[in-house]
Scaffold this motif. Structure first.
Motif, PDB file in Angstrom:
ATOM      1  N   MET A   1       0.835  -1.204   0.000  1.00 56.48           N
ATOM      2  CA  MET A   1       0.000   0.000   0.000  1.00 56.48           C
ATOM      3  C   MET A   1       0.878   1.266   0.000  1.00 56.48           C
ATOM      4  SD  MET A   1      -3.104   1.147  -0.012  1.00 56.48           S
ATOM      5  CE  MET A   1      -4.088   2.587   0.425  1.00 56.48           C
ATOM      6  N   GLN A   2       1.888   1.281   0.887  1.00 55.09           N
ATOM      7  CA  GLN A   2       2.788   2.432   0.963  1.00 55.09           C
ATOM      8  C   GLN A   2       3.524   2.637  -0.361  1.00 55.09           C
ATOM      9  OE1 GLN A   2       5.447   2.201   4.320  1.00 55.09           O
ATOM     10  NE2 GLN A   2       3.827   1.724   5.783  1.00 55.09           N
ATOM     11  N   ARG A   3       4.012   1.515  -0.942  1.00 47.36           N
ATOM     12  CA  ARG A   3       4.738   1.610  -2.202  1.00 47.36           C
ATOM     13  C   ARG A   3       3.839   2.126  -3.319  1.00 47.36           C
ATOM     14  NH1 ARG A   3       7.697  -3.793  -3.689  1.00 47.36           N
ATOM     15  NH2 ARG A   3       8.577  -3.325  -1.634  1.00 47.36           N
ATOM     16  N   ALA A   4       2.604   1.701  -3.321  1.00 41.06           N
ATOM     17  CA  ALA A   4       1.664   2.127  -4.363  1.00 41.06           C
ATOM     18  C   ALA A   4       1.398   3.624  -4.273  1.00 41.06           C
ATOM     19  CB  ALA A   4       0.359   1.342  -4.238  1.00 41.06           C
ATOM     20  N   ILE A   5       1.232   4.122  -3.045  1.00 42.05           N
ATOM     21  CA  ILE A   5       0.968   5.562  -2.862  1.00 42.05           C
ATOM     22  C   ILE A   5       2.177   6.385  -3.292  1.00 42.05           C
ATOM     23  CG2 ILE A   5       0.577   7.365  -1.124  1.00 42.05           C
ATOM     24  CD1 ILE A   5      -1.155   5.348   0.411  1.00 42.05           C
ATOM     25  N   LEU A   6       3.370   5.939  -2.884  1.00 38.87           N
ATOM     26  CA  LEU A   6       4.581   6.691  -3.232  1.00 38.87           C
ATOM     27  C   LEU A   6       4.841   6.679  -4.745  1.00 38.87           C
ATOM     28  CD1 LEU A   6       7.011   5.626  -0.350  1.00 38.87           C
ATOM     29  CD2 LEU A   6       5.831   7.808  -0.623  1.00 38.87           C
ATOM     30  N   SER A   7       4.482   5.566  -5.406  1.00 38.61           N
ATOM     31  CA  SER A   7       4.690   5.494  -6.853  1.00 38.61           C
ATOM     32  C   SER A   7       3.753   6.416  -7.617  1.00 38.61           C
ATOM     33  CB  SER A   7       4.513   4.054  -7.341  1.00 38.61           C
ATOM     34  OG  SER A   7       3.167   3.642  -7.193  1.00 38.61           O
ATOM     35  N   LYS A   8       2.639   6.816  -6.977  1.00 38.70           N
ATOM     36  CA  LYS A   8       1.657   7.696  -7.627  1.00 38.70           C
ATOM     37  C   LYS A   8       1.767   9.137  -7.131  1.00 38.70           C
ATOM     38  CE  LYS A   8      -0.331   4.227  -9.783  1.00 38.70           C
ATOM     39  NZ  LYS A   8      -0.236   4.078 -11.249  1.00 38.70           N
ATOM     40  N   LYS A   9       2.940   9.486  -6.589  1.00 42.70           N
ATOM     41  CA  LYS A   9       3.095  10.799  -5.965  1.00 42.70           C
ATOM     42  C   LYS A   9       2.855  11.947  -6.943  1.00 42.70           C
ATOM     43  CE  LYS A   9       7.124  11.757  -4.092  1.00 42.70           C
ATOM     44  NZ  LYS A   9       8.251  11.792  -3.122  1.00 42.70           N
ATOM     45  N   ASN A  10       3.319  11.800  -8.168  1.00 45.19           N
ATOM     46  CA  ASN A  10       3.116  12.864  -9.156  1.00 45.19           C
ATOM     47  C   ASN A  10       1.646  13.038  -9.507  1.00 45.19           C
ATOM     48  OD1 ASN A  10       5.852  13.339  -9.241  1.00 45.19           O
ATOM     49  ND2 ASN A  10       6.208  12.110 -11.079  1.00 45.19           N
ATOM     50  N   GLN A  11       0.938  11.905  -9.642  1.00 44.70           N
ATOM     51  CA  GLN A  11      -0.506  11.980  -9.931  1.00 44.70           C
ATOM     52  C   GLN A  11      -1.258  12.610  -8.762  1.00 44.70           C
ATOM     53  OE1 GLN A  11       1.569   9.528 -10.554  1.00 44.70           O
ATOM     54  NE2 GLN A  11       0.822   8.052 -12.095  1.00 44.70           N
ATOM     55  N   ILE A  12      -0.853  12.269  -7.537  1.00 44.58           N
ATOM     56  CA  ILE A  12      -1.484  12.855  -6.343  1.00 44.58           C
ATOM     57  C   ILE A  12      -1.276  14.367  -6.329  1.00 44.58           C
ATOM     58  CG2 ILE A  12      -1.305  13.003  -3.817  1.00 44.58           C
ATOM     59  CD1 ILE A  12      -0.729   9.981  -3.821  1.00 44.58           C
ATOM     60  N   THR A  13      -0.091  14.803  -6.736  1.00 41.38           N
ATOM     61  CA  THR A  13       0.202  16.240  -6.794  1.00 41.38           C
ATOM     62  C   THR A  13      -0.743  16.941  -7.761  1.00 41.38           C
ATOM     63  OG1 THR A  13       2.550  15.749  -6.380  1.00 41.38           O
ATOM     64  CG2 THR A  13       2.015  17.945  -7.218  1.00 41.38           C
ATOM     65  N   VAL A  14      -0.956  16.352  -8.927  1.00 40.98           N
ATOM     66  CA  VAL A  14      -1.855  16.949  -9.934  1.00 40.98           C
ATOM     67  C   VAL A  14      -3.280  17.023  -9.406  1.00 40.98           C
ATOM     68  CG1 VAL A  14      -2.866  16.646 -12.220  1.00 40.98           C
ATOM     69  CG2 VAL A  14      -0.431  16.212 -11.864  1.00 40.98           C
ATOM     70  N   ILE A  15      -3.767  15.911  -8.814  1.00 42.23           N
ATOM     71  CA  ILE A  15      -5.141  15.879  -8.297  1.00 42.23           C
ATOM     72  C   ILE A  15      -5.316  16.896  -7.174  1.00 42.23           C
ATOM     73  CG2 ILE A  15      -6.855  14.463  -7.104  1.00 42.23           C
ATOM     74  CD1 ILE A  15      -5.613  12.027  -8.571  1.00 42.23           C
ATOM     75  N   SER A  16      -4.297  16.972  -6.302  1.00 44.10           N
ATOM     76  CA  SER A  16      -4.336  17.936  -5.197  1.00 44.10           C
ATOM     77  C   SER A  16      -4.431  19.362  -5.723  1.00 44.10           C
ATOM     78  CB  SER A  16      -3.099  17.757  -4.321  1.00 44.10           C
ATOM     79  OG  SER A  16      -3.106  18.675  -3.257  1.00 44.10           O
ATOM     80  N   GLY A  17      -3.644  19.670  -6.763  1.00 40.79           N
ATOM     81  CA  GLY A  17      -3.679  20.999  -7.365  1.00 40.79           C
ATOM     82  C   GLY A  17      -5.032  21.314  -7.960  1.00 40.79           C
ATOM     83  N   ILE A  18      -5.632  20.333  -8.637  1.00 40.88           N
ATOM     84  CA  ILE A  18      -6.970  20.531  -9.234  1.00 40.88           C
ATOM     85  C   ILE A  18      -8.010  20.792  -8.154  1.00 40.88           C
ATOM     86  CG2 ILE A  18      -8.813  19.363 -10.507  1.00 40.88           C
ATOM     87  CD1 ILE A  18      -6.595  17.897 -12.089  1.00 40.88           C
ATOM     88  N   LEU A  19      -7.948  20.030  -7.052  1.00 34.97           N
ATOM     89  CA  LEU A  19      -8.903  20.207  -5.942  1.00 34.97           C
ATOM     90  C   LEU A  19      -8.783  21.604  -5.326  1.00 34.97           C
ATOM     91  CD1 LEU A  19      -8.646  16.704  -4.224  1.00 34.97           C
ATOM     92  CD2 LEU A  19     -10.677  17.669  -5.345  1.00 34.97           C
ATOM     93  N   ILE A  20      -7.541  22.103  -5.208  1.00 40.20           N
ATOM     94  CA  ILE A  20      -7.324  23.451  -4.649  1.00 40.20           C
ATOM     95  C   ILE A  20      -7.961  24.505  -5.560  1.00 40.20           C
ATOM     96  CG2 ILE A  20      -5.565  25.198  -4.162  1.00 40.20           C
ATOM     97  CD1 ILE A  20      -3.786  22.898  -3.132  1.00 40.20           C
ATOM     98  N   VAL A  21      -7.775  24.342  -6.869  1.00 35.33           N
ATOM     99  CA  VAL A  21      -8.393  25.273  -7.830  1.00 35.33           C
ATOM    100  C   VAL A  21      -9.913  25.215  -7.723  1.00 35.33           C
ATOM    101  CG1 VAL A  21      -8.730  25.770 -10.284  1.00 35.33           C
ATOM    102  CG2 VAL A  21      -6.450  25.210  -9.422  1.00 35.33           C
ATOM    103  N   LEU A  22     -10.477  23.993  -7.630  1.00 35.94           N
ATOM    104  CA  LEU A  22     -11.930  23.838  -7.509  1.00 35.94           C
ATOM    105  C   LEU A  22     -12.454  24.461  -6.210  1.00 35.94           C
ATOM    106  CD1 LEU A  22     -12.424  20.148  -8.778  1.00 35.94           C
ATOM    107  CD2 LEU A  22     -13.050  22.279  -9.954  1.00 35.94           C
ATOM    108  N   GLY A  23     -11.657  24.304  -5.127  1.00 32.81           N
ATOM    109  CA  GLY A  23     -12.061  24.877  -3.850  1.00 32.81           C
ATOM    110  C   GLY A  23     -12.159  26.392  -3.919  1.00 32.81           C
ATOM    111  N   PHE A  24     -11.119  27.048  -4.511  1.00 33.12           N
ATOM    112  CA  PHE A  24     -11.158  28.505  -4.657  1.00 33.12           C
ATOM    113  C   PHE A  24     -12.303  28.941  -5.585  1.00 33.12           C
ATOM    114  CE2 PHE A  24      -6.565  28.557  -3.278  1.00 33.12           C
ATOM    115  CZ  PHE A  24      -6.783  29.328  -2.141  1.00 33.12           C
ATOM    116  N   PHE A  25     -12.575  28.130  -6.613  1.00 32.69           N
ATOM    117  CA  PHE A  25     -13.672  28.452  -7.536  1.00 32.69           C
ATOM    118  C   PHE A  25     -15.017  28.406  -6.805  1.00 32.69           C
ATOM    119  CE2 PHE A  25     -16.915  27.163 -10.634  1.00 32.69           C
ATOM    120  CZ  PHE A  25     -16.773  28.176 -11.573  1.00 32.69           C
TER     121      PHE A  25
END
Length: 636
Positions: A1-25
């Protein structure tokens, strides 16, 4: 589980950024606070996951890392329901880590380019005489290989038939094609730009020059300097200290947000990464330009060198001497020359090759009871005669009497800058040869560049006679010159200079230079020298190109300065952030994290300037693509 999350770190960064934009919107466009909070809560939890995993892994090995500080800060911000701060901090931290890794990969581009140049296949001659393509790992020493136009040379070898132009930029840093013909040596990883050649494999796999370059650069980039080790020790104490400071501030002020902000602002990321990235970039630049720097400790020591000691033959001179003058004494000259050629055939010394070339065709005899006299020459039995070949010291040891004419000839030969080779048969002097080596083209200008870079003393130590050494020193403008030096004498002189407080580099290329290379603060080997010299040294100048030496010294000085700049930037940013927090009202957690990540990128980009380092007025390498374009234009 830990390895899977760390391997998707870049995708998590993108999703996190999108959520922040949606929150401000949701908040500012739709006036929907519920949507704002939900978006930032999810972004906080999602972004905190890989950071918390890395923090947990660090704590398991008893290390309080930056990830630990950020995790505690995010949890604190989340608990006081400051979801905006927690979401933005996690996103900035992840995005900064992504940019950091991407730019770090660029600083390692030199080793990446080298490995991509490594040949993968070869055309090997089979038993039926036909050539078939095989994996380069299946090639053995002695195999006959075919190299066609545009192909990579798969191994270090010797040309048997054919001729062509080879681009040796991967080895020497110079992209100007080099002519290769029968008996020429070729290197693995170089490119045959035109022509067709057959070569004999002399060294394969990791034993090739190219394989050793890759190994040395990889080891160098993974090594740590004293500055890096200090920062590692500093970080182990600094990070817990920031944690304790934040706890004290919380106890005294009861202000959780202030304590959490201190955790974020105190992250030593730029300090931890600033020195290693400078070292990696400096080593990478050297690898691209025909200079191998064996580790970051070498960079520190080399940048402080104030005295450079040179061996003469093969270093300041070409190492391809020729007989310039000779005198014969007594009778039976042809017979004596045959004895001399027979003895010198047993040696691979440059002077021996010059003598054999000068004598030409002669009658050779069996050589028995050969004795090599260190620092003197060779004594052997030829056709029942005791033949001594060497310098004046050897003649004295053999009790050979020099006539007055011979003594005058010796002095005159020395005065003219010749190395002396005397030949005695049965205790009588028969032949005196004066051999001169040519000074390397451009070496005088290279030595002046070293002086311009702050080198105070340029010294030559040689086993040659003092007259020859003085002549070379005078022509090149050296500060000191010593002849008649045995290997142990050279090492003793280096020790003497070190005891006087000088930081000494020694430049040489032979087996007899190995003690001096090892003893000097920095040992610099010419790339065409012996394997022992190259293994013993700290710096290797590929293809024995002396013009690389000023580049190497200038590069290490710039790299050392770059490290200091990065440390100042990193420490300065932390101090400014903490001062702004304590004495200003505009600083908060998000701004602190933004500045923190920006400082990491600043030190990385500052270090990356080293990849493009060249001394003022230094000739730029011509890219292979540019050469091909020029050839196409000429053909058209």
């Amino acid at each position: 589980m830990q390895r899977a999350i760390l391997s998707k770190k870049n995708q998590i960064t993108v999703i996190s950024g999108i959520l922040i934009v949606l929150g401000f919107f949701s908040r500012f466009a739709l006036d929907n606070m519920a949507g704002f909070n939900i978006a930032f809560i999810i972004a906080s939890l999602l972004g905190a996951a890989p950071i918390a995993i890395q923090a947990y892994q660090a704590v398991k090995v008893k290390v309080i890392s930056i990830d630990v500080l950020v995790t505690i800060a995010v949890i604190g911000a989340f608990l006081i329901q400051n979801f905006e701060e927690s979401a933005i901090v996690t996103f900035l931290f992840l995005f900064g880590a992504y940019l950091e890794q991407r730019t770090l990969n660029q600083t390692r581009s030199a080793i990446k380019e080298l490995t991509e140049l490594a040949p993968e296949s070869a055309m090997r001659q089979m038993e039926n005489g036909e050539f078939e393509e095989v994996d380069v790992d299946d090639v053995d020493e002695g195999d006959i290989l075919l190299v066609k136009t545009g192909a990579k040379v798969p191994v270090d070898g010797t040309v048997l038939t054919g001729e062509g132009y080879i681009n040796e930029a991967s080895i020497t840093g110079e992209a100007e094609p080099v002519t290769k013909e029968k008996d020429s040596g070729v290197y693995a990883g170089t490119i045959l730009e035109n022509g067709t050649i057959q070569i004999r494999a002399d060294r394969v796999g990791e034993d090739t020059t190219f394989g050793k370059i890759i190994e040395l650069v990889e080891e160098a980039q993974d090594s740590k300097s004293e500055a890096e080790r200090f920062i590692d020790r500093f970080s182990k104490w600094y990070t817990p200290a920031v944690l304790v400071l934040a706890f004290i501030v919380w106890i005294v002020s009861q202000n959780v947000e202030l304590a959490i902000t201190i955790l974020v602002l105190g992250c030593p990321g730029a300090l931890v990464i600033g020195v290693p990235v400078s070292n990696v970039a400096g080593i990478g630049n050297g690898a691209r330009n025909g200079v191998l720097l064996k580790g970051s400790e070498v960079i520190h020591d080399f940048s402080h060198v104030d005295t450079i000691v040179f061996d003469k033959t093969g270093t300041l001179t070409i190492g391809n001497p020729e007989v310039g003058a000779k005198e014969y004494y007594g009778e039976n000259t042809e017979e004596v020359l045959g004895y001399l050629a027979s003895v010198e055939r047993e040696s691979d010394h440059p002077l021996a090759k010059a003598i054999i070339k000068n004598i030409g065709d002669t009658t050779l005899s069996p050589v028995e009871e050969t004795e090599v006299v260190k620092g003197g020459g060779i004594v052997a039995t030829v056709n029942g005669h005791r033949v001594a070949v060497g310098n004046v010291a050897l003649m004295e040891k053999e009790q050979v009497t020099l006539t007055q004419k011979a003594q005058r000839d010796v002095k005159q030969f020395e005065k003219n800058g010749n190395s002396l080779v005397l030949t005695a048969v049965d205790g009588e002097l028969k032949v005196l040869m004066g051999i001169r080596d040519q000074i390397r083209p451009g070496v005088k200008e290279d030595l002046q560049k070293l002086k311009d870079l702050g080198v105070k003393n340029l010294v030559v130590l040689s086993g040659d006679n003092q007259g020859t050494v003085d002549l070379v020193a005078s022509e090149l403008g050296l500060t000191d010159a010593h002849g008649h030096m045995l290997p142990e004498d050279k090492a003793a002189h280096i020790e003497k200079l070190q005891k006087e407080g000088q930081i000494v580099a020694f430049v040489g290329d032979g087996v007899n230079d190995s003690p001096s290379l090892a003893l000097a603060d920095i040992g610099i080997a010419m790339g065409s020298g012996t394997d022992v010299a190259i293994e013993t040294s700290d710096v290797v100048l590929m293809n024995s190109d002396m013009s690389r030496l000023p580049h190497a010294l200038g590069l290490t000085k710039s790299t050392a300065n770059n490290m200091v700049q990065n440390i100042v930037i990193a420490v300065g940013v932390v101090l400014i952030l903490l001062a702004s927090l304590l004495f200003g009202e505009w600083m908060n957690m998000s701004i602190g994290m933004l500045v923190h990540e920006a400082s990491i990128l600043v030190v990385i980009f500052n270090a990356m300037r080293l990849l493009r380092y060249r001394r003022k007025g230094e000739r730029y390498k011509v890219k292979r693509d540019d050469l091909e374009k020029e050839k196409k234009v000429e053909l058209a």
